[in-house]
Motif scaffolding. Sequence first.
Motif, mmCIF file in Angstrom:
data_model
loop_
_atom_site.group_PDB
_atom_site.id
_atom_site.type_symbol
_atom_site.label_atom_id
_atom_site.label_comp_id
_atom_site.label_asym_id
_atom_site.label_seq_id
_atom_site.Cartn_x
_atom_site.Cartn_y
_atom_site.Cartn_z
ATOM 1 N N SER A 6 0.938 -1.449 -0.169
ATOM 2 C CA SER A 6 -0.026 0.119 0.142
ATOM 3 C C SER A 6 0.751 1.265 -0.492
ATOM 4 C CB SER A 6 -0.979 0.269 1.241
ATOM 5 O OG SER A 6 -0.225 -0.240 2.243
ATOM 6 N N SER A 10 0.982 3.766 -3.513
ATOM 7 C CA SER A 10 0.807 5.702 -2.804
ATOM 8 C C SER A 10 1.669 6.263 -3.293
ATOM 9 C CB SER A 10 0.046 5.433 -1.448
ATOM 10 O OG SER A 10 -0.933 5.188 -0.991
ATOM 11 N N ASN A 128 -3.129 10.891 -1.680
ATOM 12 C CA ASN A 128 -2.784 9.850 -1.258
ATOM 13 C C ASN A 128 -1.571 9.862 -0.509
ATOM 14 O OD1 ASN A 128 -2.011 7.813 -3.576
ATOM 15 N ND2 ASN A 128 -2.658 9.362 -4.685
ATOM 16 N N SER A 131 -3.635 8.451 2.663
ATOM 17 C CA SER A 131 -3.639 7.492 2.523
ATOM 18 C C SER A 131 -2.371 6.717 2.891
ATOM 19 C CB SER A 131 -3.705 6.309 1.102
ATOM 20 O OG SER A 131 -3.158 5.371 0.916
ATOM 21 N N ILE A 132 -1.261 7.041 3.025
ATOM 22 C CA ILE A 132 0.544 6.330 3.346
ATOM 23 C C ILE A 132 0.160 6.899 5.444
ATOM 24 C CG2 ILE A 132 2.234 7.880 3.888
ATOM 25 C CD1 ILE A 132 2.224 8.001 0.337
#
Length: 147
Positions: A6, A10, A128, A131-132
């Motif tokens: 993941s 990203s 993104n 998301s990280i």
Amino acid sequence: MGYFSSLDISSSALTAQRLRMDTISQNIANVNTTRTENGQPYRRKTVLFEEKSSTGSFSEYLESSMRGKNAGAGVRVTGIVEDTSPFKRVYDPGHPDADEEGYVLMPNVDVITEMVNMISATRAYEANITSINTTKGMAMKALEIGR
């Protein structure tokens, strides 16, 4: 999907969106450039993206998704292409690049379109990063389980 997968996905999107923002900035900076090295006005550039693992067919992606495997591996830039739309003609007989009728060919860059694209790229970049940060937060919480 693994933890590092993941993050890799990203981070590839962050790199792609950063290049997209750089290209949009270049377009905006050249909005009044009437002559480039080739003697023509500046042509608007756009960035093309594709999925990193786009070698399989749709049915292969569907099967791998149904088995719980990650079908994607991020995004990559396939190229930067020039927009082939026609140049704008502006009447300015005093301009050094004016033709015999007094018209100047101006770049095919629309600042409003470029600003909308810049906002879109910025939002994708921010998504993104979120998301990280979420992945990082989940890992930190997982480390606190045994305490």
